[in-house]
Design an enzyme around this catalytic site. Structure first.
Site, short mmCIF file in Angstrom:
data_model
loop_
_atom_site.label_atom_id
_atom_site.label_comp_id
_atom_site.label_asym_id
_atom_site.label_seq_id
_atom_site.Cartn_x
_atom_site.Cartn_y
_atom_site.Cartn_z
N ALA A 8 105.40 233.40 157.61
CA ALA A 8 104.80 234.62 157.05
C ALA A 8 105.49 235.83 157.65
CB ALA A 8 103.30 234.64 157.35
N SER A 10 108.47 236.80 157.48
CA SER A 10 109.78 236.52 158.08
C SER A 10 110.91 237.28 157.39
CB SER A 10 110.06 235.02 158.02
OG SER A 10 110.11 234.58 156.67
N LYS A 12 111.46 236.62 153.91
CA LYS A 12 111.87 235.73 152.81
C LYS A 12 112.04 236.48 151.50
CE LYS A 12 108.19 233.25 152.95
NZ LYS A 12 107.42 233.95 153.97
N SER A 13 111.07 237.31 151.18
CA SER A 13 111.11 238.01 149.89
C SER A 13 112.33 238.91 149.78
CB SER A 13 109.84 238.84 149.69
OG SER A 13 108.71 238.02 149.69
N HIS A 47 105.36 244.54 147.10
CA HIS A 47 106.40 243.68 146.54
C HIS A 47 106.98 244.28 145.27
CE1 HIS A 47 106.57 240.01 148.97
NE2 HIS A 47 105.30 240.23 149.24
N GLU A 59 103.30 236.78 135.36
CA GLU A 59 102.28 236.47 136.36
C GLU A 59 101.53 235.21 135.98
OE1 GLU A 59 99.84 239.96 136.70
OE2 GLU A 59 101.45 241.13 137.57
#
Length: 183
Positions: A8, A10, A12-13, A47, A59
């Site tokens: 979490a 980290s 990544k996104s 995001h 979505e």
């Protein structure tokens, strides 16, 4: 298929968005989160603000193989965020809010794995580059409650399955991506 994993927060996104933007001018962003409260709404908004505005968003968390098969436009790549949230939403939906002590986790895992198997098949059939984000949950202590333990176990097995099918796997730690698999 490129899998990006890590803990979490980290990075990544951001890492995955950079990879996708380097390879694709246009991206279909598959968002698996459900907005259930103000905090989640804030996370989703963050995001959305960090990714390119011209990326399209879809979505949902169910039948993502079908989304890849039928909703891609020519020349578009895919970023799916995230498998862990997808699994949590599917597990909640399939368990219908039942008490964790009453759940048959083996049967639930079979249902979740069908979704993952179909996703993998769609990724392997698609000519589009597909970037998938997931969380590495198994690098911490074993949770005390039954639901959390089974969720970590199922997520770990799903991540292993995705990593086996992936052409590349990245581990992101403290914002730094390290390629751990390259085909």
């Amino acid at each position: 298929m490129i899998l990006v994993t890590g803990g979490a927060r980290s990075g990544k996104s951001s890492h995955t968005e950079r990879l996708a933007a380097e390879d694709c001018d246009h991206v279909l962003y598959i968002a698996t989160s459900l907005v259930t409260d103000d905090e989640m709404a804030s996370r989703v908004a963050q995001h959305q603000a960090q990714r390119p505005q011209h990326w399209r968003t879809w979505e949902g968390f169910r039948d993502l193989g079908e989304v890849i098969r039928h909703h891609l436009q020519p020349g578009e790549g895919v970023m799916l965020e995230c498998i862990t949230t997808m699994l949590a939403n599917l597990l909640y939906e399939e368990s219908a809010g039942a008490e964790p002590e009453s759940l048959d986790f083996a049967a639930l895992e079979v249902i979740l794995l069908r979704q993952i198997d179909d996703l993998i098949a769609a990724c392997q059939q698609s000519p589009a580059p597909i970037y998938i984000v997931t969380n590495e949950l198994g690098m911490s202590i074993t949770p005390q409650n039954r639901l959390a333990r089974h969720f970590v176990d199922i997520s770990g097995r799903v991540n292993q399955k995705l990593a086996q099918a992936a052409d590349e796997v990245w581990l992101v730690v403290a914002g730094i991506g390290v390629k751990i698999k390259c085909r």
